[in-house]
Design a protein around this motif. Structure first.
Motif, PDB file in Angstrom:
ATOM      1  N   THR A 199       0.377  -1.191   8.725  1.00  0.00           N
ATOM      2  CA  THR A 199       1.547  -0.903   9.753  1.00  0.00           C
ATOM      3  C   THR A 199       2.639   0.013   8.595  1.00  0.00           C
ATOM      4  O   THR A 199       2.445   0.038   7.562  1.00  0.00           O
ATOM      5  N   LEU A 200       3.790   0.163   9.112  1.00  0.00           N
ATOM      6  CA  LEU A 200       4.824   0.492   8.527  1.00  0.00           C
ATOM      7  C   LEU A 200       5.212  -0.616   7.303  1.00  0.00           C
ATOM      8  O   LEU A 200       5.884  -0.454   6.259  1.00  0.00           O
ATOM      9  N   LYS A 201       4.970  -1.707   7.594  1.00  0.00           N
ATOM     10  CA  LYS A 201       5.198  -2.875   6.745  1.00  0.00           C
ATOM     11  C   LYS A 201       4.093  -3.309   5.800  1.00  0.00           C
ATOM     12  O   LYS A 201       4.154  -4.023   4.767  1.00  0.00           O
ATOM     13  N   GLY A 202       2.922  -2.216   5.646  1.00  0.00           N
ATOM     14  CA  GLY A 202       1.996  -2.534   4.784  1.00  0.00           C
ATOM     15  C   GLY A 202       0.650  -2.822   5.482  1.00  0.00           C
ATOM     16  O   GLY A 202       0.506  -2.922   6.651  1.00  0.00           O
ATOM     17  N   ILE A 203      -0.281  -3.457   4.846  1.00  0.00           N
ATOM     18  CA  ILE A 203      -1.542  -3.971   5.413  1.00  0.00           C
ATOM     19  C   ILE A 203      -1.355  -4.815   6.201  1.00  0.00           C
ATOM     20  O   ILE A 203      -0.543  -5.877   5.794  1.00  0.00           O
ATOM     21  N   LYS A 204      -1.972  -5.258   7.105  1.00  0.00           N
ATOM     22  CA  LYS A 204      -1.785  -6.328   7.968  1.00  0.00           C
ATOM     23  C   LYS A 204      -2.161  -7.533   7.501  1.00  0.00           C
ATOM     24  O   LYS A 204      -3.158  -7.924   6.999  1.00  0.00           O
TER      25      LYS A 204
ATOM     26  N   ILE B  23       0.779  -1.270   0.026  1.00  0.00           N
ATOM     27  CA  ILE B  23      -0.009  -0.023  -0.079  1.00  0.00           C
ATOM     28  C   ILE B  23       0.872   1.214  -0.152  1.00  0.00           C
ATOM     29  O   ILE B  23       2.083   1.320   0.420  1.00  0.00           O
ATOM     30  N   THR B  24       0.508   2.318  -0.613  1.00  0.00           N
ATOM     31  CA  THR B  24       1.192   3.599  -0.648  1.00  0.00           C
ATOM     32  C   THR B  24       1.902   3.908   0.771  1.00  0.00           C
ATOM     33  O   THR B  24       1.051   3.647   1.805  1.00  0.00           O
ATOM     34  N   TRP B  25       3.041   4.475   0.805  1.00  0.00           N
ATOM     35  CA  TRP B  25       3.571   4.896   2.012  1.00  0.00           C
ATOM     36  C   TRP B  25       3.095   6.011   2.616  1.00  0.00           C
ATOM     37  O   TRP B  25       3.213   5.960   3.749  1.00  0.00           O
ATOM     38  N   GLY B  26       2.380   6.786   2.107  1.00  0.00           N
ATOM     39  CA  GLY B  26       1.590   7.933   2.718  1.00  0.00           C
ATOM     40  C   GLY B  26       0.877   7.203   3.666  1.00  0.00           C
ATOM     41  O   GLY B  26       0.600   7.825   4.837  1.00  0.00           O
ATOM     42  N   LEU B  27       0.130   6.126   3.464  1.00  0.00           N
ATOM     43  CA  LEU B  27      -0.906   5.550   4.582  1.00  0.00           C
ATOM     44  C   LEU B  27      -0.086   4.707   5.394  1.00  0.00           C
ATOM     45  O   LEU B  27      -0.617   4.821   6.659  1.00  0.00           O
ATOM     46  N   ARG B  28       0.873   4.145   5.163  1.00  0.00           N
ATOM     47  CA  ARG B  28       1.782   3.562   6.161  1.00  0.00           C
ATOM     48  C   ARG B  28       2.288   4.563   7.172  1.00  0.00           C
ATOM     49  O   ARG B  28       2.331   4.282   8.334  1.00  0.00           O
ATOM     50  N   LEU B  29       2.742   5.821   6.828  1.00  0.00           N
ATOM     51  CA  LEU B  29       3.216   6.646   7.545  1.00  0.00           C
ATOM     52  C   LEU B  29       2.245   7.415   8.479  1.00  0.00           C
ATOM     53  O   LEU B  29       2.560   7.663   9.616  1.00  0.00           O
TER      54      LEU B  29
END
Length: 289
Positions: free
Chosen positions: A209-214, A141-147
């Motif tokens: 999370t920072l790793k992406g979608i759980k 998923i885009t890094w914007g949503l991870r951050l």
């Protein structure tokens, strides 16, 4: 009980109403006649922002119900944790409240995950399933949503500021001409409602999370069990969820159909509404698979 909604941005010819789900005043828009179709929007969106460009076309052939699940759009925003489990429960309550035994279910982005989970959990209630750039097929998923899941960063990212909304929308579209003033104002109106900021962060932090979608929200291993005929629609230039996810869904869901909209990003409903409406109507009206 169902009651008219007040002070909303209206879509011509559509009846805006409320229904109470577990005590939560929940907004939906309905129109048309025919087989029931329920539309579920993505994160931090609304009925008007997500579906206004396809509602009239779909209502020509179906009884359409576009729903703001609790915490979204013009529905109440109770102070609570917002999980996909809660959204699925609210959707099931909505179907019960409106005496909808079985429906065609259309979900976009995070709303796609709610639709997909519902079709797996309540197969008898979903006739056909349409997933548009949907969460649920992979972790990327885009890094914007991870951050945005980080403390403070998320609080700043979801502030109801027009320039922040513009920046987010630019990522969602190939053609910036799709970002009309009224679309920005609708997102701004929804985002500044009391409780919405906390609700959006709750959804994000429960799912990403920072790793992406759980991993718990990646349903690849369950897709073979899906009984509803399924159409996957994906923007060919989606920068939020990669196109590779669409192919995972197509391979994993029995007899799934895939339609890629070449010149669209994460929100093809807004960017290419004529094509989306045509493909969805054709799929929902075709003979049983």
């Amino acid at each position: 009980t169902v009651a008219p909604a007040e002070n909303l941005v209206q879509t011509d010819g559509f009846q805006s109403q409320y229904v109470r789900l577990g005590g939560v005043r929940t907004h939906y828009v309905t129109a048309g006649t025919g087989p029931p179709v329920v539309l579920l929007a993505g994160l931090a969106s609304s009925v008007y922002a997500s579906w206004r460009r396809v509602l009239p076309s779909l209502a020509e052939s179906f009884r359409v119900f576009a729903v703001d699940l609790p915490g979204q759009g013009d529905s109440e925003v109770p102070a609570r944790e917002y999980t996909f489990e809660y959204s699925m429960e609210a959707l099931a309550e909505f179907l019960d409240a409106l005496s909808l035994e079985a429906v065609n279910l259309v979900g976009a982005s995070a709303g796609g995950l709610v639709a997909l989970g519902t079709a797996l959990r309540y197969p008898q209630r979903v006739e056909r399933l349409v997933l548009i750039d949907s969460v649920g097929f992979g972790r990327e998923i885009t890094w914007g949503l991870r951050l945005a899941t980080l403390p403070l960063v998320g609080e700043l990212a979801v502030m109801p500021k027009r320039w922040l909304i513009m920046r987010t929308l630019r990522q969602n579209f190939v053609d910036p001409g799709c970002i009309s003033d009224d679309l920005v104002e609708e997102f701004y109106r929804v985002r500044k409602r009391p409780g919405v900021k906390a609700a959006v962060l709750s959804v994000l932090r429960h799912g990403v999370t920072l790793k992406g979608i759980k991993p718990s929200l990646v349903l690849k291993d369950q897709l073979q069990q899906l009984q509803a005929p399924t159409l996957i629609i994906w923007g060919g230039k989606d920068k939020v969820l990669p196109l590779a996810h669409a192919f995972i869904g197509q391979r994993s869901i029995p007899n799934a159909r895939l339609h890629i909209i070449r010149d669209a990003g994460h929100d093809p409903v807004t960017e290419q509404p004529v094509e989306v409406a045509s493909v969805v109507k054709g799929f929902l009206q075709c003979s049983p698979v």
